[in-house]
Enzyme design. Structure first.
Site, PDB file in Angstrom:
ATOM      1  N   ASP A  84       0.817  -1.222   0.000  1.00 45.46           N
ATOM      2  CA  ASP A  84       0.000   0.000   0.000  1.00 45.46           C
ATOM      3  C   ASP A  84       0.850   1.272   0.000  1.00 45.46           C
ATOM      4  OD1 ASP A  84       0.903  -0.398   2.569  1.00 45.46           O
ATOM      5  OD2 ASP A  84      -0.927   0.302   3.539  1.00 45.46           O
ATOM      6  N   GLU A 151      -3.138  -0.159  -3.779  1.00 44.07           N
ATOM      7  CA  GLU A 151      -4.187  -0.777  -2.961  1.00 44.07           C
ATOM      8  C   GLU A 151      -5.434   0.095  -3.070  1.00 44.07           C
ATOM      9  OE1 GLU A 151      -4.116  -2.597   1.375  1.00 44.07           O
ATOM     10  OE2 GLU A 151      -4.873  -0.546   1.414  1.00 44.07           O
TER      11      GLU A 151
HETATM   12  P1  0O2 Z   1      -2.920   2.522   7.517  1.00 42.21           P
HETATM   13  O1  0O2 Z   1      -2.464   3.347   8.673  1.00 42.21           O
HETATM   14  O2  0O2 Z   1      -4.355   2.799   7.150  1.00 42.21           O
HETATM   15  O3  0O2 Z   1      -2.018   2.596   6.322  1.00 42.21           O
HETATM   16  P2  0O2 Z   1      -0.840  -5.654   4.000  1.00 42.21           P
HETATM   17  O4  0O2 Z   1      -0.998  -4.163   3.722  1.00 42.21           O
HETATM   18  O5  0O2 Z   1      -1.508  -6.518   2.955  1.00 42.21           O
HETATM   19  O6  0O2 Z   1       0.555  -6.047   4.276  1.00 42.21           O
HETATM   20  P3  0O2 Z   1      -2.925  -6.505   5.778  1.00 42.21           P
HETATM   21  O7  0O2 Z   1      -3.252  -6.079   7.194  1.00 42.21           O
HETATM   22  O8  0O2 Z   1      -2.933  -7.965   5.505  1.00 42.21           O
HETATM   23  O9  0O2 Z   1      -1.537  -5.849   5.399  1.00 42.21           O
HETATM   24  O10 0O2 Z   1      -3.914  -5.849   4.735  1.00 42.21           O
HETATM   25  P4  0O2 Z   1      -5.413  -5.471   4.880  1.00 42.21           P
HETATM   26  O11 0O2 Z   1      -6.124  -6.308   5.877  1.00 42.21           O
HETATM   27  O12 0O2 Z   1      -5.944  -5.491   3.488  1.00 42.21           O
HETATM   28  O13 0O2 Z   1      -5.358  -3.985   5.473  1.00 42.21           O
HETATM   29  C1  0O2 Z   1      -4.756  -2.958   4.794  1.00 42.21           C
HETATM   30  C2  0O2 Z   1      -5.356  -1.641   5.188  1.00 42.21           C
HETATM   31  O14 0O2 Z   1      -6.779  -1.749   5.384  1.00 42.21           O
HETATM   32  C3  0O2 Z   1      -4.856  -1.067   6.497  1.00 42.21           C
HETATM   33  O15 0O2 Z   1      -3.631  -0.434   6.276  1.00 42.21           O
HETATM   34  C4  0O2 Z   1      -5.988  -0.102   6.868  1.00 42.21           C
HETATM   35  O16 0O2 Z   1      -5.927   1.081   6.081  1.00 42.21           O
HETATM   36  C5  0O2 Z   1      -7.199  -0.903   6.429  1.00 42.21           C
HETATM   37  N1  0O2 Z   1      -7.688  -1.731   7.546  1.00 42.21           N
HETATM   38  C6  0O2 Z   1      -7.541  -3.061   7.688  1.00 42.21           C
HETATM   39  N2  0O2 Z   1      -8.126  -3.496   8.809  1.00 42.21           N
HETATM   40  C7  0O2 Z   1      -8.673  -2.409   9.418  1.00 42.21           C
HETATM   41  C8  0O2 Z   1      -9.446  -2.218  10.624  1.00 42.21           C
HETATM   42  O17 0O2 Z   1      -9.740  -3.144  11.400  1.00 42.21           O
HETATM   43  N3  0O2 Z   1      -9.819  -0.936  10.904  1.00 42.21           N
HETATM   44  C9  0O2 Z   1      -9.517   0.127  10.079  1.00 42.21           C
HETATM   45  N4  0O2 Z   1      -9.937   1.341  10.452  1.00 42.21           N
HETATM   46  N5  0O2 Z   1      -8.788  -0.026   8.952  1.00 42.21           N
HETATM   47  C10 0O2 Z   1      -8.376  -1.274   8.615  1.00 42.21           C
HETATM   48  P5  0O2 Z   1      -2.560  -0.301   7.433  1.00 42.21           P
HETATM   49  O18 0O2 Z   1      -1.225  -0.214   6.798  1.00 42.21           O
HETATM   50  O19 0O2 Z   1      -2.760  -1.385   8.449  1.00 42.21           O
HETATM   51  O20 0O2 Z   1      -2.903   1.047   8.115  1.00 42.21           O
END
Ligand code: 0O2
Length: 215
Positions: A84, A151
Protein backbone atom coordinates in the site's frame (compact mmCIF):
# COMPACT_ATOMS: atom_id res chain seq x y z
CA UNK A 1 11.07 2.78 -29.72
CA UNK A 2 7.43 1.97 -28.90
CA UNK A 3 6.95 0.17 -25.59
CA UNK A 4 4.99 -3.06 -25.54
CA UNK A 5 2.57 -3.31 -22.61
CA UNK A 6 3.06 -7.09 -22.50
CA UNK A 7 6.83 -6.97 -22.11
CA UNK A 8 8.53 -7.74 -18.78
CA UNK A 9 8.44 -4.64 -16.55
CA UNK A 10 11.69 -2.97 -15.51
CA UNK A 11 12.74 -2.73 -11.86
CA UNK A 12 12.29 0.43 -9.77
CA UNK A 13 15.72 1.33 -8.50
CA UNK A 14 15.79 4.52 -6.45
CA UNK A 15 13.68 6.29 -3.81
CA UNK A 16 13.09 9.16 -6.26
CA UNK A 17 11.73 6.67 -8.75
CA UNK A 18 9.49 5.09 -6.07
CA UNK A 19 7.91 8.50 -5.42
CA UNK A 20 7.49 9.27 -9.12
CA UNK A 21 6.13 5.86 -10.09
CA UNK A 22 3.63 5.45 -7.23
CA UNK A 23 2.39 9.04 -7.56
CA UNK A 24 1.88 8.39 -11.28
CA UNK A 25 0.00 5.17 -10.44
CA UNK A 26 -2.37 7.13 -8.19
CA UNK A 27 -2.99 9.58 -11.05
CA UNK A 28 -3.60 6.74 -13.55
CA UNK A 29 -6.09 4.92 -11.32
CA UNK A 30 -7.71 8.19 -10.20
CA UNK A 31 -8.30 9.24 -13.81
CA UNK A 32 -9.67 5.81 -14.74
CA UNK A 33 -12.15 6.01 -11.86
CA UNK A 34 -13.25 9.52 -12.83
CA UNK A 35 -13.84 8.41 -16.43
CA UNK A 36 -15.88 5.41 -15.29
CA UNK A 37 -17.92 7.62 -12.96
CA UNK A 38 -18.60 10.16 -15.76
CA UNK A 39 -19.66 7.38 -18.13
CA UNK A 40 -21.93 5.90 -15.49
CA UNK A 41 -23.53 9.30 -14.96
CA UNK A 42 -24.25 9.59 -18.71
CA UNK A 43 -25.66 6.09 -19.11
CA UNK A 44 -27.46 5.48 -15.81
CA UNK A 45 -28.08 9.05 -14.61
CA UNK A 46 -26.25 8.67 -11.32
CA UNK A 47 -22.70 8.53 -9.91
CA UNK A 48 -21.66 5.31 -8.19
CA UNK A 49 -18.65 7.16 -6.72
CA UNK A 50 -19.24 9.83 -4.07
CA UNK A 51 -15.59 10.81 -3.82
CA UNK A 52 -12.04 9.54 -4.10
CA UNK A 53 -9.13 10.03 -1.69
CA UNK A 54 -5.59 9.05 -2.54
CA UNK A 55 -2.41 9.03 -0.51
CA UNK A 56 1.23 7.97 -0.71
CA UNK A 57 2.51 6.10 2.33
CA UNK A 58 5.20 8.13 4.12
CA UNK A 59 8.77 6.82 4.07
CA UNK A 60 8.54 6.39 7.89
CA UNK A 61 5.41 4.19 7.58
CA UNK A 62 7.02 2.15 4.79
CA UNK A 63 10.11 1.50 6.93
CA UNK A 64 7.89 0.65 9.94
CA UNK A 65 5.87 -1.84 7.87
CA UNK A 66 9.03 -3.49 6.49
CA UNK A 67 10.45 -3.79 10.01
CA UNK A 68 7.17 -5.32 11.26
CA UNK A 69 7.33 -7.88 8.43
CA UNK A 70 11.02 -8.60 9.21
CA UNK A 71 12.56 -7.08 6.08
CA UNK A 72 15.47 -4.68 5.65
CA UNK A 73 14.67 -1.20 4.31
CA UNK A 74 15.69 -1.60 0.68
CA UNK A 75 13.94 -0.33 -2.46
CA UNK A 76 13.53 -3.94 -3.63
CA UNK A 77 11.81 -4.95 -0.37
CA UNK A 78 9.54 -1.88 -0.46
CA UNK A 79 8.35 -2.67 -3.96
CA UNK A 80 8.01 -6.40 -3.23
CA UNK A 81 6.54 -6.43 0.27
CA UNK A 82 4.70 -3.15 0.91
CA UNK A 83 1.43 -3.36 -0.96
CA UNK A 84 0.00 0.00 0.00
CA UNK A 85 2.74 2.51 -0.90
CA UNK A 86 0.08 3.95 -3.18
CA UNK A 87 -3.41 3.80 -1.69
CA UNK A 88 -6.67 5.00 -3.13
CA UNK A 89 -9.99 5.03 -1.31
CA UNK A 90 -13.20 5.07 -3.29
CA UNK A 91 -16.28 6.12 -1.37
CA UNK A 92 -19.63 5.00 -2.75
CA UNK A 93 -23.20 5.72 -1.63
CA UNK A 94 -24.47 2.14 -1.75
CA UNK A 95 -23.01 -1.33 -1.23
CA UNK A 96 -24.13 -2.39 -4.73
CA UNK A 97 -21.99 0.45 -6.18
CA UNK A 98 -18.90 -1.03 -4.52
CA UNK A 99 -19.20 -4.24 -6.53
CA UNK A 100 -20.03 -2.29 -9.70
CA UNK A 101 -16.91 -0.15 -9.32
CA UNK A 102 -14.76 -3.20 -8.49
CA UNK A 103 -15.99 -4.99 -11.61
CA UNK A 104 -15.34 -1.96 -13.81
CA UNK A 105 -11.77 -1.69 -12.46
CA UNK A 106 -11.16 -5.42 -12.98
CA UNK A 107 -12.37 -5.16 -16.60
CA UNK A 108 -9.65 -2.66 -17.60
CA UNK A 109 -7.13 -4.40 -19.85
CA UNK A 110 -4.03 -2.69 -18.50
CA UNK A 111 -4.92 -3.32 -14.84
CA UNK A 112 -3.92 -6.62 -13.31
CA UNK A 113 -5.81 -7.65 -10.18
CA UNK A 114 -3.34 -9.38 -7.83
CA UNK A 115 -5.72 -10.05 -4.95
CA UNK A 116 -9.10 -9.20 -3.49
CA UNK A 117 -10.09 -9.06 0.17
CA UNK A 118 -13.82 -8.75 0.63
CA UNK A 119 -14.25 -7.48 4.18
CA UNK A 120 -17.89 -6.70 3.37
CA UNK A 121 -18.85 -10.36 2.93
CA UNK A 122 -16.28 -11.32 5.62
CA UNK A 123 -15.92 -8.40 8.06
CA UNK A 124 -12.89 -8.27 10.38
CA UNK A 125 -13.37 -9.17 14.06
CA UNK A 126 -13.19 -5.44 14.85
CA UNK A 127 -16.28 -4.86 12.68
CA UNK A 128 -14.24 -3.37 9.80
CA UNK A 129 -15.98 -3.55 6.42
CA UNK A 130 -14.45 -2.55 3.11
CA UNK A 131 -13.61 -4.10 -0.27
CA UNK A 132 -9.87 -4.21 -0.97
CA UNK A 133 -8.29 -4.74 -4.38
CA UNK A 134 -4.56 -4.98 -4.89
CA UNK A 135 -3.81 -4.14 -8.52
CA UNK A 136 -0.87 -3.24 -10.70
CA UNK A 137 -0.92 -0.57 -13.37
CA UNK A 138 1.86 -0.07 -15.95
CA UNK A 139 3.71 3.24 -15.75
CA UNK A 140 5.58 4.32 -18.86
CA UNK A 141 8.66 6.46 -18.20
CA UNK A 142 10.93 7.84 -20.95
CA UNK A 143 13.22 4.81 -20.98
CA UNK A 144 11.38 2.07 -19.13
CA UNK A 145 8.06 0.56 -18.15
CA UNK A 146 7.36 -0.44 -14.56
CA UNK A 147 4.35 -2.03 -12.91
CA UNK A 148 3.17 -0.19 -9.81
CA UNK A 149 1.03 -1.77 -7.12
CA UNK A 150 -1.95 0.20 -5.86
CA UNK A 151 -4.19 -0.78 -2.96
CA UNK A 152 -7.76 0.24 -3.73
CA UNK A 153 -10.17 0.34 -0.78
CA UNK A 154 -13.82 0.65 -1.81
CA UNK A 155 -16.46 1.32 0.84
CA UNK A 156 -19.68 3.18 1.53
CA UNK A 157 -19.85 6.60 3.20
CA UNK A 158 -21.11 4.91 6.37
CA UNK A 159 -18.33 2.27 6.35
CA UNK A 160 -15.78 5.06 5.83
CA UNK A 161 -17.19 7.08 8.75
CA UNK A 162 -16.86 4.01 10.99
CA UNK A 163 -13.35 3.10 9.76
CA UNK A 164 -12.02 6.65 10.29
CA UNK A 165 -13.11 6.73 13.93
CA UNK A 166 -11.96 3.15 14.58
CA UNK A 167 -8.56 3.99 13.06
CA UNK A 168 -8.21 7.02 15.35
CA UNK A 169 -9.18 4.94 18.41
CA UNK A 170 -6.83 2.13 17.37
CA UNK A 171 -3.88 4.54 17.22
CA UNK A 172 -4.85 6.40 20.39
CA UNK A 173 -4.83 3.18 22.43
CA UNK A 174 -2.00 1.59 20.38
CA UNK A 175 -4.26 -1.33 19.47
CA UNK A 176 -5.42 -1.96 23.05
CA UNK A 177 -8.68 -0.04 23.36
CA UNK A 178 -10.77 -0.73 26.49
CA UNK A 179 -13.29 -3.54 26.11
CA UNK A 180 -16.37 -1.26 26.35
CA UNK A 181 -15.05 0.89 23.46
CA UNK A 182 -14.39 -2.20 21.32
CA UNK A 183 -17.92 -3.45 22.05
CA UNK A 184 -19.44 -0.05 21.27
CA UNK A 185 -17.54 0.00 17.95
CA UNK A 186 -18.86 -3.48 17.10
CA UNK A 187 -22.39 -2.29 17.87
CA UNK A 188 -21.82 0.78 15.64
CA UNK A 189 -20.55 -1.54 12.87
CA UNK A 190 -23.82 -3.49 13.09
CA UNK A 191 -25.75 -0.20 12.83
CA UNK A 192 -23.67 0.79 9.79
CA UNK A 193 -24.54 -2.51 8.07
CA UNK A 194 -28.22 -2.02 8.90
CA UNK A 195 -28.16 1.59 7.67
CA UNK A 196 -26.42 0.58 4.41
CA UNK A 197 -28.98 -2.19 3.78
CA UNK A 198 -31.96 0.09 4.47
CA UNK A 199 -30.61 2.99 2.38
CA UNK A 200 -29.95 0.57 -0.51
CA UNK A 201 -33.50 -0.83 -0.28
CA UNK A 202 -34.94 2.71 -0.24
CA UNK A 203 -32.83 3.74 -3.23
CA UNK A 204 -33.86 0.67 -5.22
CA UNK A 205 -37.52 1.34 -4.52
CA UNK A 206 -37.18 4.97 -5.66
CA UNK A 207 -35.27 3.97 -8.79
CA UNK A 208 -37.87 1.39 -9.74
CA UNK A 209 -40.57 4.11 -9.47
CA UNK A 210 -38.46 6.43 -11.66
CA UNK A 211 -37.96 3.66 -14.24
CA UNK A 212 -41.73 3.04 -14.38
CA UNK A 213 -42.33 6.75 -15.06
CA UNK A 214 -40.40 6.39 -18.32
CA UNK A 215 -42.36 3.32 -19.55
P1 0O2 B 1 -2.92 2.52 7.52
O1 0O2 B 1 -2.46 3.35 8.67
O2 0O2 B 1 -4.35 2.80 7.15
O3 0O2 B 1 -2.02 2.60 6.32
P2 0O2 B 1 -0.84 -5.65 4.00
O4 0O2 B 1 -1.00 -4.16 3.72
O5 0O2 B 1 -1.51 -6.52 2.95
O6 0O2 B 1 0.55 -6.05 4.28
P3 0O2 B 1 -2.92 -6.50 5.78
O7 0O2 B 1 -3.25 -6.08 7.19
O8 0O2 B 1 -2.93 -7.96 5.50
O9 0O2 B 1 -1.54 -5.85 5.40
O10 0O2 B 1 -3.91 -5.85 4.74
P4 0O2 B 1 -5.41 -5.47 4.88
O11 0O2 B 1 -6.12 -6.31 5.88
O12 0O2 B 1 -5.94 -5.49 3.49
O13 0O2 B 1 -5.36 -3.99 5.47
C1 0O2 B 1 -4.76 -2.96 4.79
C2 0O2 B 1 -5.36 -1.64 5.19
O14 0O2 B 1 -6.78 -1.75 5.38
C3 0O2 B 1 -4.86 -1.07 6.50
O15 0O2 B 1 -3.63 -0.43 6.28
C4 0O2 B 1 -5.99 -0.10 6.87
O16 0O2 B 1 -5.93 1.08 6.08
C5 0O2 B 1 -7.20 -0.90 6.43
N1 0O2 B 1 -7.69 -1.73 7.55
C6 0O2 B 1 -7.54 -3.06 7.69
N2 0O2 B 1 -8.13 -3.50 8.81
C7 0O2 B 1 -8.67 -2.41 9.42
C8 0O2 B 1 -9.45 -2.22 10.62
O17 0O2 B 1 -9.74 -3.14 11.40
N3 0O2 B 1 -9.82 -0.94 10.90
C9 0O2 B 1 -9.52 0.13 10.08
N4 0O2 B 1 -9.94 1.34 10.45
N5 0O2 B 1 -8.79 -0.03 8.95
C10 0O2 B 1 -8.38 -1.27 8.61
P5 0O2 B 1 -2.56 -0.30 7.43
O18 0O2 B 1 -1.23 -0.21 6.80
O19 0O2 B 1 -2.76 -1.38 8.45
O20 0O2 B 1 -2.90 1.05 8.12
Amino acid sequence: MARDINREPDPIDSWMEVTLVYNSALKEIGTKLEILNDEFQQVHRYNPIEHIKSRMKTSESIVKKLKKKGYESTIENMVEHVNDIAGIRVICSFTSDIYRVAEMIGNQNDIKVLSIKDYIKNPKASGYKSYHMLVTVPIFLSDKMVNAKVEIQIRTVAMDFWASLEHKIHYKFEGNAPEHIKNELKECARMVSDLDARMLALNEEIRSLEDNEFV
